[in-house]
Design a protein around this motif. Structure first.
Motif, PDB file in Angstrom:
ATOM      1  N   ILE A 180       7.146  -2.160  -5.712  1.00 11.35           N
ATOM      2  CA  ILE A 180       6.144  -3.131  -5.274  1.00 11.35           C
ATOM      3  C   ILE A 180       5.737  -3.952  -6.483  1.00 11.35           C
ATOM      4  CG2 ILE A 180       3.837  -3.457  -4.311  1.00 11.35           C
ATOM      5  CD1 ILE A 180       4.197  -0.880  -2.753  1.00 11.35           C
TER       6      ILE A 180
ATOM      7  N   LEU B 122       5.670  -5.080   1.414  1.00 13.91           N
ATOM      8  CA  LEU B 122       5.356  -5.370   0.014  1.00 13.91           C
ATOM      9  C   LEU B 122       6.514  -5.117  -0.941  1.00 13.91           C
ATOM     10  CD1 LEU B 122       1.801  -3.721  -0.201  1.00 13.91           C
ATOM     11  CD2 LEU B 122       2.373  -6.103   0.329  1.00 13.91           C
ATOM     12  N   ARG B 123       7.491  -4.321  -0.532  1.00 15.43           N
ATOM     13  CA  ARG B 123       8.570  -3.961  -1.457  1.00 15.43           C
ATOM     14  C   ARG B 123       9.422  -5.183  -1.808  1.00 15.43           C
ATOM     15  NH1 ARG B 123       9.092   1.083  -3.023  1.00 15.43           N
ATOM     16  NH2 ARG B 123       8.350   2.792  -1.704  1.00 15.43           N
TER      17      ARG B 123
ATOM     18  N   ALA C 283      -1.039  -6.688  -5.307  1.00 14.44           N
ATOM     19  CA  ALA C 283       0.310  -6.863  -4.790  1.00 14.44           C
ATOM     20  C   ALA C 283       0.646  -8.348  -4.861  1.00 14.44           C
ATOM     21  CB  ALA C 283       0.400  -6.358  -3.356  1.00 14.44           C
TER      22      ALA C 283
ATOM     23  N   GLY D 294       8.830  -5.844  -9.962  1.00 17.78           N
ATOM     24  CA  GLY D 294       9.088  -5.193  -8.682  1.00 17.78           C
ATOM     25  C   GLY D 294      10.119  -4.091  -8.766  1.00 17.78           C
TER      26      GLY D 294
END
Length: 366
Positions: free
Chosen positions: A310, A303-304, A317, A232
């Motif tokens: 991401i 989503l971050r 995802a 991420g």
């Protein structure tokens, strides 16, 4: 509300690859009179993706790598032909050959979950109405988000990002400062140094790759990028991982004596840039400082990760199995996008089930 199984956002290399594999796995092209299937939403008015916006001076001979889309080879182009004409023409022919349902121009503004549950449909809001989808493949790339670093001071001369660069003609007889250590900077240096004077600055020492780009080296590079994306973390520039290779543009810049790199300046001045008390007057600055992923429309999905990027598992995802990103991180190349498009569709078949002729009529009313 138009209802489909899958929305693909973007019709560049990644979007067309994903669309091809959706058709190949049995997803029907979108039709206005039926639910189900898939659609490709493209913000541009014509085929070509980012290639349609590249500088006219970028020729096929100096393109930094290009791979054919699946099941349709790019006819051998004239090496001197502008890439912004050849590639969009190829993309247009590809859309027609495979009857891909590209709707344009449509700009996606936001993607959100229709309800607070993992199997809910996605609401895709655009500047021409909304779509309801069971899943989404995002392929928006980076071209629309040029990155300009901030430095103190103010320069009164011409400044432009590489995205606005249209060739060396306007810089004939001028001194041009080129900022950046990637392939874009090398292209600008190789062209502008032939008609004017160039000064090259980078934030850190350029990374050079002396040997050939073998399959083994390519896999090692992809593995490094994949690890960051899996965690991420923000996506790093390609050149920071691959290094600069012996491209046509690189050799030309080297022949012109344009590859004498200077360290990054401290500040901008009215007439140029300065390192401490030493000022260098220049006529123009070209910021070849890269791009950032265009994913702002996905913000409502949250989503971050805490790391700022991401997190992906493959192309999916990690926090939302309905969403795939192709052309992001390790798939941000023409060959990477091809492979990732296939992988994303295979994963979605596992999530949505094999499409069939009765699917359009049998969609649940969620």
């Amino acid at each position: 509300m138009r209802r489909v199984d899958v929305v693909v956002v973007g019709a560049g290399q990644a979007g067309l690859s994903a669309a091809y594999h959706l058709r190949r796995r049995g997803f029907a092209p979108y039709r206005a009179d039926a639910d189900g299937g898939f659609v490709v939403l493209d913000a541009d008015p014509a085929p070509g993706g980012a290639w349609a916006h590249r500088a006219p001076s970028l020729r096929m001979a100096t393109v930094h790598g290009f791979h054919d889309l699946p099941d349709f080879e790019l006819p051998a182009p004239d090496p001197d032909a502008p890439a912004r004409e050849v590639v969009p023409g190829y993309f247009a022919a590809y859309e027609a050959k495979h009857a891909l349902p590209v709707v344009r121009p449509v700009r996606v503004l936001a993607v959100r979950s229709a309800e607070e549950r993992p199997d809910a449909r996605l609401l895709v809001e655009t500047d021409s109405g909304a779509w309801s989808a069971r899943a989404l493949i995002n392929t928006t790339g980076t071209w629309t988000r040029p990155f300009l670093p901030h430095y103190p001071g103010r320069f009164a001369g011409r400044q432009l990002h590489y995205a606005e660069y249209r060739g060396p003609e306007e810089f004939a007889g001028r001194r041009v400062l080129v900022v950046g250590g990637g392939a874009s900077a090398i292209q600008v240096l190789s062209e502008v140094a032939a008609v004017g004077e160039t000064v090259w600055v980078t934030r850190s020492e350029p990374v050079y790759h002396e040997g050939p780009f073998t399959p083994e080296y390519g896999r090692a590079v992809v593995a490094k990028v994949e690890e960051r994306v899996r965690q991420g973390l923000p996506v790093r520039s390609v050149v920071s991982v691959t290094g600069l290779g012996p491209s046509v543009a690189y050799r030309r810049a080297e022949e012109l004596g344009a590859l004498h790199r200077r360290p990054m300046f401290d500040r901008l001045t009215e007439h140029g840039v300065a390192w401490g008390e030493a000022e260098l007057p220049v006529d123009a600055i070209v910021w070849a400082t890269g791009f950032r992923p265009e994913v702002g429309h996905l913000a409502p999905l949250g989503l971050r990760s805490p790391g700022g990027g991401i997190a992906l598992t493959g192309t999916r995802a990690s926090s939302d199995p309905r969403v795939h990103l192709v052309g992001y991180g390790p798939s941000a190349s023409t060959i990477g996008a091809n492979r990732a498009g296939r992988a994303a569709v295979a994963d979605l078949v596992g999530l949505l089930g094999e499409p069939g002729p009765a699917r359009a009529a049998a969609l649940p009313a969620r």
